[in-house]
Design a protein around this motif. Structure first.
Motif, short mmCIF file in Angstrom:
data_model
loop_
_atom_site.label_atom_id
_atom_site.label_comp_id
_atom_site.label_asym_id
_atom_site.label_seq_id
_atom_site.Cartn_x
_atom_site.Cartn_y
_atom_site.Cartn_z
N ARG A 95 48.64 45.43 46.08
CA ARG A 95 48.09 46.05 47.12
C ARG A 95 48.11 47.67 45.41
NH1 ARG A 95 50.26 47.42 51.93
NH2 ARG A 95 51.25 48.96 50.64
N GLU A 96 49.05 48.27 45.39
CA GLU A 96 49.44 49.33 45.19
C GLU A 96 48.73 49.62 44.00
OE1 GLU A 96 50.25 52.27 46.52
OE2 GLU A 96 49.91 51.16 48.67
N LEU A 97 48.99 47.77 42.74
CA LEU A 97 48.56 48.18 41.57
C LEU A 97 47.23 47.71 41.17
CD1 LEU A 97 50.86 46.07 39.48
CD2 LEU A 97 51.26 48.32 39.66
N LEU A 98 46.61 47.43 42.08
CA LEU A 98 45.32 46.77 42.28
C LEU A 98 44.30 47.88 43.04
CD1 LEU A 98 44.75 43.44 42.32
CD2 LEU A 98 44.99 44.35 40.20
N GLY A 99 44.78 48.60 43.95
CA GLY A 99 43.92 49.66 44.97
C GLY A 99 43.03 48.73 46.20
N ASN A 100 42.17 49.53 46.24
CA ASN A 100 41.42 49.02 47.26
C ASN A 100 39.37 49.64 47.36
OD1 ASN A 100 41.35 51.85 48.39
ND2 ASN A 100 41.85 51.13 50.13
N SER A 101 39.64 49.22 46.22
CA SER A 101 38.40 50.03 45.64
C SER A 101 37.17 48.80 45.42
CB SER A 101 38.07 50.21 44.64
OG SER A 101 38.27 49.72 43.23
N GLN A 102 35.55 49.10 46.14
CA GLN A 102 35.02 47.88 45.93
C GLN A 102 35.04 46.85 44.90
OE1 GLN A 102 31.04 48.94 44.27
NE2 GLN A 102 31.97 50.85 43.88
N PHE A 103 35.83 47.05 43.55
CA PHE A 103 36.52 45.74 43.13
C PHE A 103 37.65 44.86 42.41
CE2 PHE A 103 33.80 49.33 40.55
CZ PHE A 103 32.84 48.60 40.63
N SER A 104 38.30 45.33 44.01
CA SER A 104 39.95 45.13 43.80
C SER A 104 40.02 43.78 44.12
CB SER A 104 40.41 45.85 45.57
OG SER A 104 39.91 47.27 44.76
N LYS A 105 38.70 42.97 44.66
CA LYS A 105 39.03 41.57 45.70
C LYS A 105 38.71 40.51 43.42
CE LYS A 105 38.08 41.55 49.81
NZ LYS A 105 37.06 41.36 51.23
N GLN A 106 37.85 41.03 43.01
CA GLN A 106 37.13 40.49 41.43
C GLN A 106 38.76 40.44 40.34
OE1 GLN A 106 33.01 41.33 40.77
NE2 GLN A 106 33.02 42.82 42.27
N CYS A 107 39.88 41.19 40.83
CA CYS A 107 40.50 41.21 40.35
C CYS A 107 41.97 40.40 40.52
CB CYS A 107 41.51 42.92 40.46
SG CYS A 107 40.66 44.40 39.39
N ARG A 108 43.09 39.77 39.26
CA ARG A 108 43.86 39.28 40.00
C ARG A 108 45.23 38.89 39.06
NH1 ARG A 108 44.42 33.78 37.79
NH2 ARG A 108 43.79 33.50 36.75
N ILE A 109 46.26 39.46 39.76
CA ILE A 109 47.80 39.36 38.29
C ILE A 109 48.00 38.23 38.38
CG2 ILE A 109 50.06 39.21 38.47
CD1 ILE A 109 49.79 42.53 40.10
N VAL A 110 48.23 37.54 36.94
CA VAL A 110 47.89 36.33 36.48
C VAL A 110 48.71 35.69 36.52
CG1 VAL A 110 47.38 34.74 34.20
CG2 VAL A 110 45.78 36.53 35.12
N ASN A 111 50.10 35.91 35.66
CA ASN A 111 51.62 36.25 36.13
C ASN A 111 52.04 36.95 36.84
OD1 ASN A 111 51.28 38.12 34.26
ND2 ASN A 111 52.29 37.63 32.82
N PRO A 112 52.21 36.61 37.98
CA PRO A 112 52.71 37.73 38.81
C PRO A 112 54.68 37.11 38.51
CG PRO A 112 52.26 35.96 40.17
CD PRO A 112 51.41 35.77 39.06
N GLU A 113 55.26 36.04 38.03
CA GLU A 113 56.23 36.09 38.24
C GLU A 113 57.36 36.81 37.12
OE1 GLU A 113 54.02 33.55 35.29
OE2 GLU A 113 53.71 33.70 37.14
N VAL A 114 56.57 37.68 36.08
CA VAL A 114 57.37 38.02 35.38
C VAL A 114 58.03 39.70 36.22
CG1 VAL A 114 56.07 37.09 33.17
CG2 VAL A 114 55.42 39.22 34.29
N LEU A 115 57.26 39.41 37.32
CA LEU A 115 58.19 41.44 38.07
C LEU A 115 59.14 40.61 38.17
CD1 LEU A 115 55.20 41.99 40.17
CD2 LEU A 115 55.79 43.70 38.82
#
Length: 380
Positions: free
Chosen positions: A140-160
């Protein structure tokens, strides 16, 4: 008659030759304003080349891969300051600020260290509820809550690699670049997350960012991406700075006020009227309206501009409703402070030397769903 024609023909040839010489000179002049950066990426200890390492300008879509021998080439760079980042799987990403005052061929060698194990972080071997909860916050904090947020995704969260301190700070780092696909703006973002800290609703993160252009599936998607990019640009920091350079703040929807130094204030305090705090009460007392031309000065190079302000700037985006400290200015509100009194930008609003500037409010809310590469260009 024949002699006159011959002279006329010779004159024409001389004129054509002059035009060709002028064109060649102009072309050479245009080419000579750019820098070509070359060099090699190697292992710091062994000196062995690191084939296909990523070499890129931080926060931009300008970059390349080294060849199988670790050699790289970045052409057509502008003179001035650039922050180069170099990454290779299993090695620490490095960043280096370079300054080019003259055009031509420049050579810079990069030596990378093998990656270190992350210290003091909790590593989860498998999915669990606590990690999933923390991952939602980080996403949520990296992508934000803009009108475009739902069209964004983290592909490889396992590297966190995620940690939580005893005092409640949520931290994260990456073992290799985090890949974020922004299908609203048409970018794949590679983010080396050196640091991420979330506490009491506030977030800080830093690292190197590489933008990769996605290939549109058709012309309709290409147009949609371009339109969304223009929407993301409106009201952004890049938009604000470019408007300062062009002295078109008001036309672009910005109102900028500069805090008046204590020694020049008419009154020592600001009184509210009927308990209401308004901008009108502060004008000519604590703050004054300022034009872009008063904030911008030429830099040392033709590609540089200085944004100069010894005191804090207060900015309103009159094209976007929002919360502000003043009841008579209900617009998106931001503050910018320059600890060194200035920073260096390009005429297009690309911050080339931030000098530690601080930003708060609406302009500080940019996230990866609305973030554009520094080299993004608007239509002329």
């Amino acid at each position: 008659m024949c002699l006159i024609l011959t002279r006329h023909f010779i004159c024409n040839l001389q004129f054509i030759a002059f035009l060709l010489l002028f064109a060649i000179t102009q072309t050479f002049a245009q080419q000579s304003t750019s820098v070509t950066l070359t060099g090699k990426v190697t292992d710091e200890k062994t000196g062995k080349p690191l084939p296909f390492a990523n070499v890129f300008i931080n926060n931009s879509s300008i970059g390349t891969n080294a060849d199988e021998n670790g050699n790289y080439k970045l052409p057509d760079l502008s003179i001035g300051n650039i922050e180069i980042a170099v990454s290779f799987l299993g090695y620490e990403t490095i960043k280096q600020t370079l300054r080019f005052e003259q055009p031509g061929l420049k050579t810079v060698l990069f030596k990378l260290k093998e990656g270190m194990e992350l210290q003091g972080v909790t590593v989860y071997a498998r999915k669990n509820k606590k990690r999933e909860k923390h991952l939602k916050i980080i996403t949520r904090e990296l992508l934000g809550n803009s009108q475009f947020s739902k069209q964004c995704r983290i592909v490889n969260p396992e590297v966190l690699r995620i940690s939580e301190d005893d005092d409640g700070h949520l931290g994260a780092q990456t073992t290799k670049p985090l890949i974020i696909e922004n299908n609203a703006l048409g970018y794949r973002i590679h983010q080396d997350l050196d640091d991420f800290d979330y506490f009491n609703g506030k977030v800080y993160y830093g690292g190197s960012t590489r933008f990769e252009l996605l290939a549109p599936k058709d012309s309709l998607q290409k147009k949609s991406w371009r339109l969304n990019q223009k929407i993301a640009y409106q009201g952004s920091l890049k938009h604000l700075l470019a408007s300062m350079v062009a002295d078109s703040l008001q036309e672009q929807g910005f109102k900028v006020y500069q805090v008046i130094p204590d020694s020049l204030r008419m009154f020592k305090s600001v009184r509210s009227v009927n308990g209401v705090n308004t901008l009108a009460n502060h004008l000519h007392n604590r703050i004054e309206a300022i034009r872009g031309m008063r904030l911008i000065q030429p830099g040392e190079l033709i590609t540089e501009r200085l944004v100069i302000s010894r005191t804090q700037l207060e900015i309103f985006n009159t094209k976007k409703r929002g919360r502000s400290p003043y009841s008579d200015m209900p617009y998106a509100y931001s503050q910018i402070t320059f600890p060194q009194g200035y920073m260096i930008i390009t005429p297009q609003g690309w911050v080339s030397m931030p000098m530690g500037f601080e930003i708060a409010g609406e302009l500080a809310n940019d996230r990866f769903s609305t973030l554009l590469p520094a080299d993004w260009k608007r239509d002329n």
